[in-house]
Design a protein around this motif. Structure first.
Motif, PDB file in Angstrom:
ATOM      1  N   GLN A 120       1.859   7.423 -10.893  1.00 51.54           N
ATOM      2  CA  GLN A 120       0.732   7.303  -9.975  1.00 51.54           C
ATOM      3  C   GLN A 120      -0.276   6.264 -10.460  1.00 51.54           C
ATOM      4  O   GLN A 120      -0.795   5.452  -9.691  1.00 51.54           O
ATOM      5  N   THR A 121      -0.519   6.311 -11.794  1.00 49.04           N
ATOM      6  CA  THR A 121      -1.461   5.330 -12.357  1.00 49.04           C
ATOM      7  C   THR A 121      -0.921   3.906 -12.212  1.00 49.04           C
ATOM      8  O   THR A 121      -1.666   2.964 -11.872  1.00 49.04           O
ATOM      9  N   ALA A 122       0.379   3.713 -12.456  1.00 50.32           N
ATOM     10  CA  ALA A 122       0.982   2.381 -12.313  1.00 50.32           C
ATOM     11  C   ALA A 122       0.921   1.908 -10.863  1.00 50.32           C
ATOM     12  O   ALA A 122       0.666   0.738 -10.572  1.00 50.32           O
ATOM     13  N   ARG A 123       1.149   2.871  -9.932  1.00 53.93           N
ATOM     14  CA  ARG A 123       1.074   2.520  -8.515  1.00 53.93           C
ATOM     15  C   ARG A 123      -0.338   2.073  -8.143  1.00 53.93           C
ATOM     16  O   ARG A 123      -0.544   1.079  -7.435  1.00 53.93           O
ATOM     17  N   GLN A 124      -1.329   2.865  -8.642  1.00 54.04           N
ATOM     18  CA  GLN A 124      -2.716   2.488  -8.377  1.00 54.04           C
ATOM     19  C   GLN A 124      -3.063   1.135  -9.000  1.00 54.04           C
ATOM     20  O   GLN A 124      -3.777   0.319  -8.411  1.00 54.04           O
ATOM     21  N   LEU A 125      -2.516   0.891 -10.236  1.00 55.56           N
ATOM     22  CA  LEU A 125      -2.757  -0.400 -10.881  1.00 55.56           C
ATOM     23  C   LEU A 125      -2.175  -1.542 -10.059  1.00 55.56           C
ATOM     24  O   LEU A 125      -2.806  -2.599  -9.876  1.00 55.56           O
ATOM     25  N   ARG A 126      -0.971  -1.344  -9.523  1.00 54.72           N
ATOM     26  CA  ARG A 126      -0.361  -2.384  -8.702  1.00 54.72           C
ATOM     27  C   ARG A 126      -1.168  -2.633  -7.431  1.00 54.72           C
ATOM     28  O   ARG A 126      -1.384  -3.775  -7.012  1.00 54.72           O
ATOM     29  N   VAL A 127      -1.634  -1.509  -6.835  1.00 55.95           N
ATOM     30  CA  VAL A 127      -2.449  -1.648  -5.626  1.00 55.95           C
ATOM     31  C   VAL A 127      -3.738  -2.402  -5.922  1.00 55.95           C
ATOM     32  O   VAL A 127      -4.167  -3.285  -5.166  1.00 55.95           O
ATOM     33  N   GLU A 128      -4.377  -2.065  -7.078  1.00 54.29           N
ATOM     34  CA  GLU A 128      -5.620  -2.742  -7.444  1.00 54.29           C
ATOM     35  C   GLU A 128      -5.380  -4.217  -7.744  1.00 54.29           C
ATOM     36  O   GLU A 128      -6.208  -5.078  -7.421  1.00 54.29           O
ATOM     37  N   LYS A 129      -4.232  -4.533  -8.375  1.00 53.21           N
ATOM     38  CA  LYS A 129      -3.918  -5.944  -8.646  1.00 53.21           C
ATOM     39  C   LYS A 129      -3.705  -6.714  -7.341  1.00 53.21           C
ATOM     40  O   LYS A 129      -4.163  -7.852  -7.193  1.00 53.21           O
ATOM     41  N   GLU A 130      -2.986  -6.063  -6.425  1.00 53.12           N
ATOM     42  CA  GLU A 130      -2.811  -6.715  -5.129  1.00 53.12           C
ATOM     43  C   GLU A 130      -4.154  -6.920  -4.439  1.00 53.12           C
ATOM     44  O   GLU A 130      -4.413  -7.964  -3.833  1.00 53.12           O
ATOM     45  N   ARG A 131      -5.019  -5.878  -4.534  1.00 55.29           N
ATOM     46  CA  ARG A 131      -6.349  -5.993  -3.936  1.00 55.29           C
ATOM     47  C   ARG A 131      -7.168  -7.092  -4.630  1.00 55.29           C
ATOM     48  O   ARG A 131      -7.906  -7.842  -3.992  1.00 55.29           O
ATOM     49  N   GLU A 132      -7.009  -7.175  -5.978  1.00 53.56           N
ATOM     50  CA  GLU A 132      -7.708  -8.224  -6.714  1.00 53.56           C
ATOM     51  C   GLU A 132      -7.249  -9.613  -6.276  1.00 53.56           C
ATOM     52  O   GLU A 132      -8.044 -10.527  -6.063  1.00 53.56           O
ATOM     53  N   GLY A 133      -5.928  -9.763  -6.104  1.00 52.73           N
ATOM     54  CA  GLY A 133      -5.417 -11.046  -5.619  1.00 52.73           C
ATOM     55  C   GLY A 133      -5.911 -11.359  -4.218  1.00 52.73           C
ATOM     56  O   GLY A 133      -6.269 -12.505  -3.904  1.00 52.73           O
ATOM     57  N   PHE A 134      -5.934 -10.309  -3.360  1.00 60.09           N
ATOM     58  CA  PHE A 134      -6.429 -10.510  -2.007  1.00 60.09           C
ATOM     59  C   PHE A 134      -7.904 -10.914  -2.007  1.00 60.09           C
ATOM     60  O   PHE A 134      -8.328 -11.813  -1.264  1.00 60.09           O
ATOM     61  N   LEU A 135      -8.713 -10.237  -2.872  1.00 62.66           N
ATOM     62  CA  LEU A 135     -10.130 -10.579  -2.960  1.00 62.66           C
ATOM     63  C   LEU A 135     -10.336 -11.990  -3.509  1.00 62.66           C
ATOM     64  O   LEU A 135     -11.228 -12.727  -3.071  1.00 62.66           O
ATOM     65  N   ALA A 136      -9.493 -12.363  -4.505  1.00 66.33           N
ATOM     66  CA  ALA A 136      -9.590 -13.731  -5.038  1.00 66.33           C
ATOM     67  C   ALA A 136      -9.257 -14.758  -3.958  1.00 66.33           C
ATOM     68  O   ALA A 136      -9.913 -15.817  -3.844  1.00 66.33           O
ATOM     69  N   GLN A 137      -8.252 -14.423  -3.151  1.00 67.63           N
ATOM     70  CA  GLN A 137      -7.905 -15.329  -2.055  1.00 67.63           C
ATOM     71  C   GLN A 137      -9.041 -15.433  -1.044  1.00 67.63           C
ATOM     72  O   GLN A 137      -9.379 -16.529  -0.564  1.00 67.63           O
ATOM     73  N   GLN A 138      -9.660 -14.251  -0.734  1.00 67.20           N
ATOM     74  CA  GLN A 138     -10.807 -14.276   0.171  1.00 67.20           C
ATOM     75  C   GLN A 138     -11.961 -15.089  -0.402  1.00 67.20           C
ATOM     76  O   GLN A 138     -12.642 -15.837   0.311  1.00 67.20           O
TER      77      GLN A 138
END
Length: 675
Positions: free
Chosen positions: A207-225
């Motif tokens: 669950q923690t790894a899944r959340q980490l992956r989601v946060e990384k994807e969100r971080e990449g999305f925010l960086a793109q924004q």
């Protein structure tokens, strides 16, 4: 003709015919042998034409060959009267007819093979309208047409694939490689799952790894924004700068503008825009639509060969000849009213063309002006960034230029005065040299005279001495006066030169300072220009590299997209074919007779049986008609003779009645005369 025969013989001796002919043996072939050679060439193009001519009726042979030549789009030379001779020559095996056909077939064998193969599937069967009223026949015909369209699309896709370089073996290898990678990934996931299951609290870690992956994807999305917002901010700043420059230029343009000039300018712009919207753009749009329609028509037509192109060229030449004839007829008529109208039409077309040309020129000038304004704004921004000073514009630049011009005119005037003084000083020096030379000449002449008279070294007599002394005193007085005048003139000139020098001293000093400043500015300008050139070259090289990278990435992206869409299309087409095959198999295997009747195979077998029965009946009817043709023709002839005989009797009867009536009338007239 000999070149044609030589070409035919050379091609018949090659693969796959191997006839081993020469010019003499080929020219000495019998008509049946020549027809057999033609049939062998046609059989190479279409395998269904493999027939022995001796075992077939001549009518059937001619019909079969003519139908195949029509499918292959062979156009015999000549007009409609020559078509009958062409058919007769084909039946009897005439050489003037067979040789051009062989030459045309052997020139384009591969192309004709493809055309014959496509004609096997694309020639539509004409079903009578009374049969199409049946739902089964109509559905079958509709399905037949759909299958024909599907075959067209599949054949086009196949040709595109052949030309594109892809092959089924490569696609299969790619699919097998992807399936292998999928299996390896599945095994790896299974191994990782087994390894993780032994770890305590692995669910929480997953669950923690899944959340980490989601946060990384969100971080990449925010960086793109964030990057997009930076780009938007940069573009907004550039847009604001452009708008400010436009506002400044508009204010500057409207500073000394009058309402009348503004209204006039707006009216001109409105006229130009209305002309562009109502006349120019609709014409261009209509031309583009016509061009698009023509291109779509060209794309929808089948591929054309050299023969089709030659045919089109001949049609174009014929149409051009007809147009020229019509123009000549029109010119021969030479109607005066039409001539006047043509003159006005010509003038109107010339004016419209000039108007269109001026509109295009104005549009290009506006675009060029906009690009130059953008370039000027960019250059001013670069100069402001490099130097930090504001670039002079408009009135400031004009005032600066006028100031420089006034200074340059003052400098030119002072320089001209100095040149005049120098010229006058040189003139005075030359006068002094001339006087000295004259005095020396007089002295030399006096010495020569004394030498001649033998009194060299002695003076003249007393009188002469007194007179000479008096003359000398006068000359001395005159010389003294002239020297005083000259010294006074020189003094005045020196004082005037000193005054001019004192007056020109501040101007020369200012000019030296300006020259020094000009040299410094020129040096600084050269340095800034070198810096700008180096910076522009670096930016240009970086831009070219980035453009090449972007171009390469776009090409890769397009290749990947095309490969993806092609694979999807192939999968969909295969799924549709598989679905049809399964439905057909279900309908064929189903015990229900109603379902089995809906199968395509059953429908086709039923239609084939019906057509065979119909053909059998028609053959029987044809046989009966052939058997009764002779007696029926004799009976028709007898009826015609009988009709002719009756007509002759009728004419004789009418003629006899007319003569009898005439005699009766004549006899009655004689009786009246007797009375």
């Amino acid at each position: 003709m000999s070149d044609q025969i030589k070409f035919i013989v050379d091609n018949l001796n090659k693969e796959p015919f191997r006839k081993n002919y020469n010019l003499i043996t080929f020219d000495s072939l019998e008509p049946m042998q020549l027809l057999q050679v033609l049939n062998d060439v046609l059989a190479e193009i279409d395998p269904k034409q493999v027939v022995d001519i001796r075992e077939e009726m001549p009518e059937h042979t001619a019909k079969r060959m003519l139908s195949l030549l029509g499918i292959l789009k062979y156009k015999p030379p000549g007009n409609a009267t020559d078509m009958s001779t062409f058919r007769q020559g084909l039946v009897i095996g005439s050489k003037p007819v067979i040789y051009p056909v062989l030459h045309w077939l052997l020139q384009r064998t591969n192309e004709l093979k493809k055309r014959a193969y496509l004609a096997r599937f694309l020639i539509k069967l004409e079903v009578p309208s009374e049969f199409l009223q049946d739902e089964t026949v109509a559905d079958t015909n509709k399905q037949y047409e759909e299958l024909m369209e599907a075959f067209k699309t599949l054949h086009k896709d196949c040709e595109q694939l052949k030309s594109s370089g892809f092959s089924t073996a490569e696609i299969r290898r790619d699919i097998s490689a992807m399936e292998g990678e999928k299996e390896q990934l599945a095994k790896r996931v299974e191994r990782l799952k087994k390894r993780v299951e032994t770890v305590p609290s692995h669910q929480r870690m997953l669950q923690t790894a899944r959340q980490l992956r989601v946060e990384k994807e969100r971080e990449g999305f925010l960086a793109q924004q964030k990057q997009e917002q930076k780009n938007q901010l940069f573009h907004a700043a550039q847009r604001l700068q452009r708008v400010q420059n436009q506002l400044k230029s508009m204010r500057h343009a409207a500073a000394d503008a009058r309402p009348e000039s503004l209204l006039k300018r707006l009216e001109e712009e409105m006229k130009f825009n209305s002309y562009m919207v109502t006349e120019k753009f609709p014409k261009e749009l209509e031309n583009k639509r016509k061009e698009l329609h023509f291109l779509q028509k060209v794309v929808s037509e089948p591929a054309m060969g050299p023969s089709d192109l030659l045919e089109l060229e001949s049609k174009i030449n014929e149409v051009n000849a007809q147009i020229n004839q019509l123009i000549e007829k029109k010119m021969l008529r030479n109607e005066p009213m039409e001539g006047k109208l043509s003159l006005y039409r010509q003038q109107a077309s010339i004016i419209s063309r000039k108007k269109e040309a001026k509109a295009e020129e104005l549009q290009e000038t506006k675009e060029k002006l906009a690009s130059l304004e953008r370039e000027v704004s960019a250059k001013t921004d670069q100069a402001r960034e490099l130097d930090g000073t504001e670039v002079l514009k408009g009135d400031e630049f004009k005032r600066y230029v006028s100031k420089l011009r006034s200074k340059s005119t003052v400098f030119k005037k002072k320089h001209q005065i100095i040149a005049e003084f120098k010229a006058e000083f040189g003139l005075l020096q030359r006068t002094e040299e001339l006087l000295r030379q004259r005095h020396e000449n007089i002295q030399r002449q006096l010495q020569t005279i004394e030498d001649k008279r033998g009194i060299s070294g002695y003076s003249y007599t007393q009188e002469e001495l007194e007179r000479v002394s008096a003359l000398k005193s006068e000359v001395d007085d005159a010389k003294g006066r002239t020297l005083d005048d000259m010294s006074e003139m020189v003094r005045k000139l020196n004082s005037l030169v000193s005054e001019k020098k004192s007056a020109l001293a501040p101007v020369i000093k200012e000019l030296r300072q300006l020259r020094q400043k000009c040299q410094e500015l020129t040096q600084e300008c050269d340095e800034k220009k070198a810096q700008y050139d180096s910076c522009a070259a670096g930016l240009e090289s970086n831009r070219s590299k980035l453009e090449q990278e972007v171009r390469g990435l776009r090409e890769e992206c397009l290749q990947g997209e095309s490969k993806y869409h092609y694979t999807n299309c192939m999968i969909r087409s295969l799924q549709v074919q598989l679905h049809r095959a399964t439905e057909e198999m279900k309908a064929y295997v189903s015990p229900d007779q109603q379902e089995k009747r809906k199968a395509i195979r059953e429908q086709y077998t039923k239609n084939i049986a019906e057509q065979e029965n119909l053909g059998k009946k028609l053959r029987e009817k044809q046989k009966a008609v052939r058997e009764s043709h002779g007696p029926n023709m004799k009976q028709v002839k007898m009826w015609r003779d009988f009709e002719q005989l009756m007509e002759c009797k009728k004419q004789c009867f009418l003629k006899q009645n007319q003569t009898s009536i005439g005699q009766v009338i004549q006899e009655g007239g004689e009786d009246r005369l007797v009375l």
